[in-house]
Design a protein around this motif. Sequence first.
Motif, PDB file in Angstrom:
ATOM      1  N   ALA A  85       0.830  -1.206   0.000  1.00 15.10           N
ATOM      2  CA  ALA A  85       0.000   0.000   0.000  1.00 15.10           C
ATOM      3  C   ALA A  85       0.868   1.260   0.000  1.00 15.10           C
ATOM      4  CB  ALA A  85      -0.931   0.001   1.209  1.00 15.10           C
ATOM      5  N   ARG A  86       2.011   1.165   0.625  1.00 17.47           N
ATOM      6  CA  ARG A  86       2.920   2.316   0.684  1.00 17.47           C
ATOM      7  C   ARG A  86       3.581   2.579  -0.670  1.00 17.47           C
ATOM      8  NH1 ARG A  86       8.215   3.041   2.621  1.00 17.47           N
ATOM      9  NH2 ARG A  86       8.506   0.818   2.896  1.00 17.47           N
ATOM     10  N   ARG A  87       3.756   1.534  -1.464  1.00 17.35           N
ATOM     11  CA  ARG A  87       4.507   1.659  -2.714  1.00 17.35           C
ATOM     12  C   ARG A  87       3.647   1.733  -3.967  1.00 17.35           C
ATOM     13  NH1 ARG A  87       8.041  -1.568   0.564  1.00 17.35           N
ATOM     14  NH2 ARG A  87      10.177  -0.810   0.467  1.00 17.35           N
ATOM     15  N   VAL A  88       2.390   1.342  -3.863  1.00 11.57           N
ATOM     16  CA  VAL A  88       1.503   1.319  -5.035  1.00 11.57           C
ATOM     17  C   VAL A  88       0.544   2.503  -4.947  1.00 11.57           C
ATOM     18  CG1 VAL A  88      -0.266   0.001  -6.244  1.00 11.57           C
ATOM     19  CG2 VAL A  88       1.653  -1.181  -5.193  1.00 11.57           C
ATOM     20  N   ALA A  89       0.436   3.236  -6.044  1.00 12.80           N
ATOM     21  CA  ALA A  89      -0.478   4.378  -6.081  1.00 12.80           C
ATOM     22  C   ALA A  89      -1.915   3.892  -5.917  1.00 12.80           C
ATOM     23  CB  ALA A  89      -0.326   5.125  -7.397  1.00 12.80           C
ATOM     24  N   PRO A  90      -2.754   4.675  -5.232  1.00  7.29           N
ATOM     25  CA  PRO A  90      -4.150   4.258  -5.066  1.00  7.29           C
ATOM     26  C   PRO A  90      -4.861   4.167  -6.411  1.00  7.29           C
ATOM     27  CG  PRO A  90      -3.755   6.419  -4.045  1.00  7.29           C
ATOM     28  CD  PRO A  90      -2.449   5.941  -4.606  1.00  7.29           C
ATOM     29  N   ALA A  91      -5.772   3.228  -6.482  1.00  9.62           N
ATOM     30  CA  ALA A  91      -6.532   3.036  -7.715  1.00  9.62           C
ATOM     31  C   ALA A  91      -7.519   4.182  -7.891  1.00  9.62           C
ATOM     32  CB  ALA A  91      -7.289   1.709  -7.651  1.00  9.62           C
ATOM     33  N   SER A  92      -7.875   4.432  -9.108  1.00  9.64           N
ATOM     34  CA  SER A  92      -8.865   5.445  -9.418  1.00  9.64           C
ATOM     35  C   SER A  92     -10.204   5.028  -8.828  1.00  9.64           C
ATOM     36  CB  SER A  92      -8.985   5.568 -10.942  1.00  9.64           C
ATOM     37  OG  SER A  92     -10.144   6.280 -11.281  1.00  9.64           O
ATOM     38  N   ALA A  93     -10.985   5.999  -8.418  1.00  9.90           N
ATOM     39  CA  ALA A  93     -12.309   5.702  -7.853  1.00  9.90           C
ATOM     40  C   ALA A  93     -13.283   5.238  -8.929  1.00  9.90           C
ATOM     41  CB  ALA A  93     -12.853   6.935  -7.142  1.00  9.90           C
ATOM     42  N   ALA A  94     -12.979   5.572 -10.191  1.00  9.81           N
ATOM     43  CA  ALA A  94     -13.867   5.184 -11.286  1.00  9.81           C
ATOM     44  C   ALA A  94     -13.740   3.683 -11.549  1.00  9.81           C
ATOM     45  CB  ALA A  94     -13.487   5.954 -12.550  1.00  9.81           C
ATOM     46  N   PRO A  95     -14.856   3.011 -11.772  1.00 10.13           N
ATOM     47  CA  PRO A  95     -14.780   1.572 -12.067  1.00 10.13           C
ATOM     48  C   PRO A  95     -14.097   1.345 -13.412  1.00 10.13           C
ATOM     49  CG  PRO A  95     -17.020   2.381 -12.319  1.00 10.13           C
ATOM     50  CD  PRO A  95     -16.198   3.522 -11.781  1.00 10.13           C
ATOM     51  N   ARG A  96     -13.347   0.251 -13.487  1.00 13.26           N
ATOM     52  CA  ARG A  96     -12.678  -0.088 -14.743  1.00 13.26           C
ATOM     53  C   ARG A  96     -13.363  -1.281 -15.378  1.00 13.26           C
ATOM     54  NH1 ARG A  96      -6.285  -0.355 -14.206  1.00 13.26           N
ATOM     55  NH2 ARG A  96      -6.863  -2.425 -14.836  1.00 13.26           N
ATOM     56  N   ARG A  97     -13.392  -1.261 -16.678  1.00  8.32           N
ATOM     57  CA  ARG A  97     -13.898  -2.397 -17.430  1.00  8.32           C
ATOM     58  C   ARG A  97     -12.686  -3.123 -17.978  1.00  8.32           C
ATOM     59  NH1 ARG A  97     -18.799   0.173 -20.982  1.00  8.32           N
ATOM     60  NH2 ARG A  97     -20.265   0.350 -19.257  1.00  8.32           N
ATOM     61  N   ILE A  98     -12.591  -4.390 -17.656  1.00  8.29           N
ATOM     62  CA  ILE A  98     -11.427  -5.166 -18.059  1.00  8.29           C
ATOM     63  C   ILE A  98     -11.869  -6.335 -18.921  1.00  8.29           C
ATOM     64  CG2 ILE A  98      -9.498  -6.575 -17.235  1.00  8.29           C
ATOM     65  CD1 ILE A  98      -9.573  -4.901 -14.659  1.00  8.29           C
ATOM     66  N   TYR A  99     -11.191  -6.500 -20.042  1.00 11.21           N
ATOM     67  CA  TYR A  99     -11.411  -7.659 -20.897  1.00 11.21           C
ATOM     68  C   TYR A  99     -10.164  -8.525 -20.785  1.00 11.21           C
ATOM     69  CZ  TYR A  99     -11.550 -10.684 -24.953  1.00 11.21           C
ATOM     70  OH  TYR A  99     -11.519 -11.779 -25.760  1.00 11.21           O
ATOM     71  N   LEU A 100     -10.320  -9.765 -20.337  1.00 11.13           N
ATOM     72  CA  LEU A 100      -9.207 -10.688 -20.180  1.00 11.13           C
ATOM     73  C   LEU A 100      -9.054 -11.491 -21.466  1.00 11.13           C
ATOM     74  CD1 LEU A 100      -7.039 -11.837 -18.325  1.00 11.13           C
ATOM     75  CD2 LEU A 100      -8.747 -13.447 -17.473  1.00 11.13           C
ATOM     76  N   SER A 101      -8.011 -11.151 -22.220  1.00  5.63           N
ATOM     77  CA  SER A 101      -7.761 -11.815 -23.494  1.00  5.63           C
ATOM     78  C   SER A 101      -7.064 -13.146 -23.263  1.00  5.63           C
ATOM     79  CB  SER A 101      -6.868 -10.924 -24.367  1.00  5.63           C
ATOM     80  OG  SER A 101      -6.449 -11.637 -25.508  1.00  5.63           O
ATOM     81  N   ARG A 102      -7.498 -14.142 -23.999  1.00  5.40           N
ATOM     82  CA  ARG A 102      -6.832 -15.448 -23.944  1.00  5.40           C
ATOM     83  C   ARG A 102      -6.158 -15.712 -25.291  1.00  5.40           C
ATOM     84  NH1 ARG A 102      -7.511 -19.176 -20.399  1.00  5.40           N
ATOM     85  NH2 ARG A 102      -7.690 -20.805 -21.959  1.00  5.40           N
ATOM     86  N   GLN A 103      -5.748 -14.638 -25.933  1.00  7.25           N
ATOM     87  CA  GLN A 103      -5.172 -14.707 -27.265  1.00  7.25           C
ATOM     88  C   GLN A 103      -3.998 -15.687 -27.353  1.00  7.25           C
ATOM     89  OE1 GLN A 103      -3.429 -11.023 -28.674  1.00  7.25           O
ATOM     90  NE2 GLN A 103      -4.654 -11.208 -30.522  1.00  7.25           N
ATOM     91  N   GLY A 104      -3.124 -15.716 -26.344  1.00 18.22           N
ATOM     92  CA  GLY A 104      -1.971 -16.612 -26.380  1.00 18.22           C
ATOM     93  C   GLY A 104      -2.237 -17.976 -25.789  1.00 18.22           C
ATOM     94  N   ALA A 105      -3.457 -18.237 -25.335  1.00 12.82           N
ATOM     95  CA  ALA A 105      -3.778 -19.517 -24.706  1.00 12.82           C
ATOM     96  C   ALA A 105      -3.906 -20.619 -25.745  1.00 12.82           C
ATOM     97  CB  ALA A 105      -5.071 -19.393 -23.911  1.00 12.82           C
ATOM     98  N   THR A 107      -6.020 -23.171 -25.546  1.00  6.44           N
ATOM     99  CA  THR A 107      -7.418 -23.597 -25.711  1.00  6.44           C
ATOM    100  C   THR A 107      -8.355 -22.484 -25.263  1.00  6.44           C
ATOM    101  OG1 THR A 107      -7.474 -24.527 -23.489  1.00  6.44           O
ATOM    102  CG2 THR A 107      -6.832 -26.018 -25.262  1.00  6.44           C
ATOM    103  N   ARG A 108      -9.617 -22.658 -25.563  1.00  8.92           N
ATOM    104  CA  ARG A 108     -10.696 -21.756 -25.138  1.00  8.92           C
ATOM    105  C   ARG A 108     -10.403 -20.304 -25.488  1.00  8.92           C
ATOM    106  NH1 ARG A 108     -13.275 -23.574 -19.611  1.00  8.92           N
ATOM    107  NH2 ARG A 108     -15.107 -22.984 -20.742  1.00  8.92           N
ATOM    108  N   ARG A 109     -10.198 -20.054 -26.772  1.00 11.49           N
ATOM    109  CA  ARG A 109      -9.978 -18.693 -27.257  1.00 11.49           C
ATOM    110  C   ARG A 109     -11.209 -18.202 -27.981  1.00 11.49           C
ATOM    111  NH1 ARG A 109      -4.467 -20.083 -30.144  1.00 11.49           N
ATOM    112  NH2 ARG A 109      -5.973 -21.458 -31.053  1.00 11.49           N
ATOM    113  N   LEU A 110     -11.343 -16.887 -28.032  1.00 11.00           N
ATOM    114  CA  LEU A 110     -12.436 -16.260 -28.764  1.00 11.00           C
ATOM    115  C   LEU A 110     -11.999 -16.149 -30.230  1.00 11.00           C
ATOM    116  CD1 LEU A 110     -15.209 -14.996 -28.356  1.00 11.00           C
ATOM    117  CD2 LEU A 110     -14.073 -12.830 -27.926  1.00 11.00           C
ATOM    118  N   ALA A 111     -12.747 -16.754 -31.129  1.00  8.34           N
ATOM    119  CA  ALA A 111     -12.353 -16.822 -32.537  1.00  8.34           C
ATOM    120  C   ALA A 111     -12.285 -15.452 -33.197  1.00  8.34           C
ATOM    121  CB  ALA A 111     -13.318 -17.735 -33.305  1.00  8.34           C
ATOM    122  N   ASN A 112     -13.186 -14.536 -32.858  1.00  5.54           N
ATOM    123  CA  ASN A 112     -13.224 -13.224 -33.510  1.00  5.54           C
ATOM    124  C   ASN A 112     -12.700 -12.103 -32.596  1.00  5.54           C
ATOM    125  OD1 ASN A 112     -15.350 -13.226 -31.732  1.00  5.54           O
ATOM    126  ND2 ASN A 112     -16.727 -12.087 -33.097  1.00  5.54           N
TER     127      ASN A 112
END
Length: 132
Positions: A85-105, A107-112
């Motif tokens: 907590a001392r070394r990492v800047a606080p996160a923004s109060a705004a919610p983030r939208r995150i898409y977890l890509s499995r491009q290099g995986a 199996t189980r990849r999104l074709a498009n």
Amino acid sequence: MFESLARLWAIEQQPELRDLSLIVQASLSRWQEELLQLLGYGAERRIEVPADAMLECSELHAASLVSAGHFISPVAIQHLRRELARRVAPASAAPRRIYLSRQGAATRRLANEAELLPLLEQHGFVVVHAKA
């Protein structure tokens, strides 16, 4: 790695050990490198040893925690939280939208996924690539 991180708390309790280098296995993953860096153990404070090698030491201090099984002391966990907590800047109060890509995986990849990424970015998504 997680068990070893809690041992850093034991090192902090001994002022004479705080300036010693850590011995770590070579070829740490990116997140392991980043976590050690955040805790003040950059490359200059680590001795990296290949997995198939040995290291001869004239003096070795092994931080040890009294534990039972996989239990990690709550005090050690509090220390890690406090240090991060001392070394990492606080996160923004705004919610983030995150898409977890499995491009290099394998199996189980999104074709498009290539077609989808620009649309996701338009709607404020941050793309995070999952890596082993």
